[in-house]
Design a protein around this motif. Sequence first.
Motif, PDB file in Angstrom:
ATOM      1  N   SER A  11      -0.255  -0.624  -6.902  1.00 50.88           N
ATOM      2  CA  SER A  11       0.224  -1.653  -5.970  1.00 50.88           C
ATOM      3  C   SER A  11       0.824  -2.797  -6.774  1.00 50.88           C
ATOM      4  N   CYS A  12       1.563  -3.646  -6.088  1.00 48.34           N
ATOM      5  CA  CYS A  12       2.176  -4.794  -6.752  1.00 48.34           C
ATOM      6  C   CYS A  12       1.090  -5.761  -7.234  1.00 48.34           C
ATOM      7  N   ALA A  13       0.014  -5.876  -6.470  1.00 52.85           N
ATOM      8  CA  ALA A  13      -1.090  -6.760  -6.862  1.00 52.85           C
ATOM      9  C   ALA A  13      -1.719  -6.309  -8.180  1.00 52.85           C
ATOM     10  N   MET A  14      -1.915  -4.989  -8.322  1.00 53.89           N
ATOM     11  CA  MET A  14      -2.496  -4.450  -9.560  1.00 53.89           C
ATOM     12  C   MET A  14      -1.512  -4.568 -10.722  1.00 53.89           C
ATOM     13  N   LEU A  15      -0.213  -4.451 -10.411  1.00 54.02           N
ATOM     14  CA  LEU A  15       0.811  -4.616 -11.435  1.00 54.02           C
ATOM     15  C   LEU A  15       0.814  -6.059 -11.945  1.00 54.02           C
ATOM     16  N   LYS A  16       0.710  -7.010 -11.037  1.00 56.23           N
ATOM     17  CA  LYS A  16       0.643  -8.434 -11.397  1.00 56.23           C
ATOM     18  C   LYS A  16      -0.571  -8.704 -12.280  1.00 56.23           C
ATOM     19  N   LYS A  17      -1.706  -8.124 -11.899  1.00 58.50           N
ATOM     20  CA  LYS A  17      -2.936  -8.314 -12.681  1.00 58.50           C
ATOM     21  C   LYS A  17      -2.768  -7.772 -14.103  1.00 58.50           C
ATOM     22  N   ALA A  18      -2.150  -6.591 -14.202  1.00 59.11           N
ATOM     23  CA  ALA A  18      -1.939  -5.981 -15.522  1.00 59.11           C
ATOM     24  C   ALA A  18      -1.030  -6.842 -16.384  1.00 59.11           C
ATOM     25  N   TRP A  19       0.029  -7.410 -15.783  1.00 57.95           N
ATOM     26  CA  TRP A  19       0.970  -8.229 -16.553  1.00 57.95           C
ATOM     27  C   TRP A  19       0.415  -9.613 -16.860  1.00 57.95           C
ATOM     28  N   ASP A  20      -0.515 -10.086 -16.019  1.00 56.70           N
ATOM     29  CA  ASP A  20      -1.180 -11.349 -16.348  1.00 56.70           C
ATOM     30  C   ASP A  20      -2.048 -11.183 -17.599  1.00 56.70           C
ATOM     31  N   ASP A  21      -2.640  -9.992 -17.735  1.00 54.50           N
ATOM     32  CA  ASP A  21      -3.472  -9.694 -18.904  1.00 54.50           C
ATOM     33  C   ASP A  21      -2.623  -9.379 -20.134  1.00 54.50           C
TER      34      ASP A  21
ATOM     35  N   HIS B 186      -1.466  11.423  -6.485  1.00 58.56           N
ATOM     36  CA  HIS B 186      -0.214  11.401  -5.727  1.00 58.56           C
ATOM     37  C   HIS B 186       0.141   9.969  -5.334  1.00 58.56           C
ATOM     38  N   ARG B 187      -0.867   9.162  -5.007  1.00 60.53           N
ATOM     39  CA  ARG B 187      -0.627   7.765  -4.644  1.00 60.53           C
ATOM     40  C   ARG B 187       0.043   7.019  -5.793  1.00 60.53           C
ATOM     41  N   VAL B 188      -0.432   7.250  -7.004  1.00 58.21           N
ATOM     42  CA  VAL B 188       0.145   6.600  -8.188  1.00 58.21           C
ATOM     43  C   VAL B 188       1.585   7.058  -8.395  1.00 58.21           C
ATOM     44  N   ALA B 189       1.845   8.345  -8.184  1.00 63.26           N
ATOM     45  CA  ALA B 189       3.202   8.881  -8.360  1.00 63.26           C
ATOM     46  C   ALA B 189       4.163   8.275  -7.347  1.00 63.26           C
ATOM     47  N   VAL B 190       3.716   8.130  -6.107  1.00 62.31           N
ATOM     48  CA  VAL B 190       4.564   7.526  -5.070  1.00 62.31           C
ATOM     49  C   VAL B 190       4.872   6.070  -5.426  1.00 62.31           C
ATOM     50  N   PHE B 191       3.858   5.351  -5.919  1.00 63.81           N
ATOM     51  CA  PHE B 191       4.072   3.951  -6.320  1.00 63.81           C
ATOM     52  C   PHE B 191       5.035   3.872  -7.498  1.00 63.81           C
ATOM     53  N   ALA B 192       4.881   4.767  -8.466  1.00 67.00           N
ATOM     54  CA  ALA B 192       5.759   4.776  -9.640  1.00 67.00           C
ATOM     55  C   ALA B 192       7.208   4.992  -9.238  1.00 67.00           C
TER      56      ALA B 192
ATOM     57  N   LEU C  67       8.490   1.865  -7.542  1.00 67.30           N
ATOM     58  CA  LEU C  67       8.716   0.821  -8.545  1.00 67.30           C
ATOM     59  C   LEU C  67      10.079   0.985  -9.213  1.00 67.30           C
ATOM     60  N   LEU C  68      10.375   2.190  -9.677  1.00 65.56           N
ATOM     61  CA  LEU C  68      11.637   2.445 -10.368  1.00 65.56           C
ATOM     62  C   LEU C  68      12.839   2.356  -9.429  1.00 65.56           C
ATOM     63  N   GLU C  69      12.635   2.645  -8.142  1.00 71.22           N
ATOM     64  CA  GLU C  69      13.734   2.580  -7.171  1.00 71.22           C
ATOM     65  C   GLU C  69      14.011   1.157  -6.688  1.00 71.22           C
ATOM     66  N   GLY C  70      13.142   0.213  -7.068  1.00 69.95           N
ATOM     67  CA  GLY C  70      13.357  -1.175  -6.662  1.00 69.95           C
ATOM     68  C   GLY C  70      12.759  -1.520  -5.328  1.00 69.95           C
ATOM     69  N   ARG C  71      11.807  -0.717  -4.861  1.00 69.33           N
ATOM     70  CA  ARG C  71      11.155  -1.006  -3.585  1.00 69.33           C
ATOM     71  C   ARG C  71       9.864  -1.805  -3.767  1.00 69.33           C
TER      72      ARG C  71
ATOM     73  N   GLN D  68       0.835  -1.200   0.000  1.00 68.49           N
ATOM     74  CA  GLN D  68       0.000   0.000   0.000  1.00 68.49           C
ATOM     75  C   GLN D  68       0.870   1.251   0.000  1.00 68.49           C
ATOM     76  N   VAL D  69       0.327   2.311  -0.543  1.00 72.69           N
ATOM     77  CA  VAL D  69       0.960   3.629  -0.427  1.00 72.69           C
ATOM     78  C   VAL D  69       0.347   4.308   0.791  1.00 72.69           C
ATOM     79  N   LEU D  70       1.203   4.738   1.709  1.00 78.60           N
ATOM     80  CA  LEU D  70       0.748   5.277   2.991  1.00 78.60           C
ATOM     81  C   LEU D  70       1.113   6.747   3.128  1.00 78.60           C
ATOM     82  N   TYR D  71       0.316   7.470   3.901  1.00 77.17           N
ATOM     83  CA  TYR D  71       0.604   8.865   4.201  1.00 77.17           C
ATOM     84  C   TYR D  71       0.544   9.069   5.717  1.00 77.17           C
ATOM     85  N   TRP D  72       1.142  10.162   6.187  1.00 76.72           N
ATOM     86  CA  TRP D  72       1.284  10.397   7.626  1.00 76.72           C
ATOM     87  C   TRP D  72       0.200  11.324   8.160  1.00 76.72           C
ATOM     88  N   VAL D  73      -0.288  10.990   9.373  1.00 74.87           N
ATOM     89  CA  VAL D  73      -1.268  11.825  10.069  1.00 74.87           C
ATOM     90  C   VAL D  73      -0.885  11.908  11.546  1.00 74.87           C
ATOM     91  N   ILE D  74      -1.496  12.844  12.257  1.00 75.44           N
ATOM     92  CA  ILE D  74      -1.319  12.936  13.710  1.00 75.44           C
ATOM     93  C   ILE D  74      -2.567  12.359  14.371  1.00 75.44           C
TER      94      ILE D  74
END
Length: 366
Positions: free
Chosen positions: A306-316, A249-255, A258-262, A220-226
């Motif tokens: 997410s990695c799950a959605m990436l897997k789904k896209a590559w399965d298709d 912003h969530r998509v940008a953080v995931f992108a 992904l490119l950084e290898g995380r 998941q992409v997470l953000y900080w709160v108090i």
Amino acid sequence: MRKKKLKEVAKVSREKFSNPTSDALTVSYALQCFELSKSPVEFCNENALHLKTMEEMSKLRKQLLHLVFNQSGNCGQDFSWTHGTLEDVEHSWRISSSKNILLQNEEELLCRAICAGWADRVAKRIRPKARSLKEDGKINAVRYQACMVKEDVFLHRRSSVASSAPEFLVYSELLQTKRPYLHGATCVKSDWLVEHARALCTFSRYLKTSKSYYDCQTDQVLYWVIPIFGPHNWELPLHSLPFSSDDGHRVAVFACALLEGRVLPCLRYVQEFMAAPPSTILKPEESGQRRVGKLLSKLKTRSIDSCAMLKKAWDDDSRALHSEILNWFQKGFHNKFEELWLKMLAEVHLEPQERFPKKVKEKRKK
């Protein structure tokens, strides 16, 4: 002299059974030793314990254990017991220990359970005001503010938790003598309150000053709160939450992750061949770059965050995002990209603990 001797025996007994994390676990250990003793009467006499009370506790423990197994099948999958038979539990209980029967992870699980059960009985350590100190005189106890009580309460010096005096604890009841004292205290962590007593929490808005991040374990992409807890509005340390709405912003953080290898670790080892740092995705001034725009547009179109959605896209479609990711690499690396692409297609099917085994071990230690 007899009373004095009894007090000394009681003090030694408390130290023998004491668990600095929890009064409840201290009592649990004393009960285990009582049930394992050859002579319960002698055991109670030697340790200044009340025989009838210990016998009642022993009966209650067995009743509760039978209740768990008898009702387990009627409570649904989320609450069913799947960790062995009643005989297995009794066997584990009867394994004697020289000091403490619990492993570190077992102790934390029990303390978490106590926290969840007594979530409305949380207390926070406070520093007394100078005026209060003069009025109270000498008090050999730590002062707390209880969640559902207006007046200050105190942690008794005989509590197993008194030596550590944690910032947060839960308690079973308040005993009113000259002053209200916490009874049955258990240390808890601030993040447990958010996890196990969320109904008593309110959260600030998304903190733009703190960076959002991708967590490979929860995918998941997470953000900080108090978090703000309870009627006294205690401010807890920063806590991360998943984005609940569709957010660019969530998509940008995931992108970027992904490119950084995380997300897929094979990308970690080819950072030097990239045409631009992945972090440029998160910089507004770089949003006009062609490679940034193409990748984000494709991810948003396919709802890949997410990695799950990436897997789904590559399965298709095993070539989805191929050209968009290829554009992030220098031309000299393009002839090696197919080998990298095959590794990516393989790693996306692995579980998080298989992709990042070290991170799983680190999380367990914490």
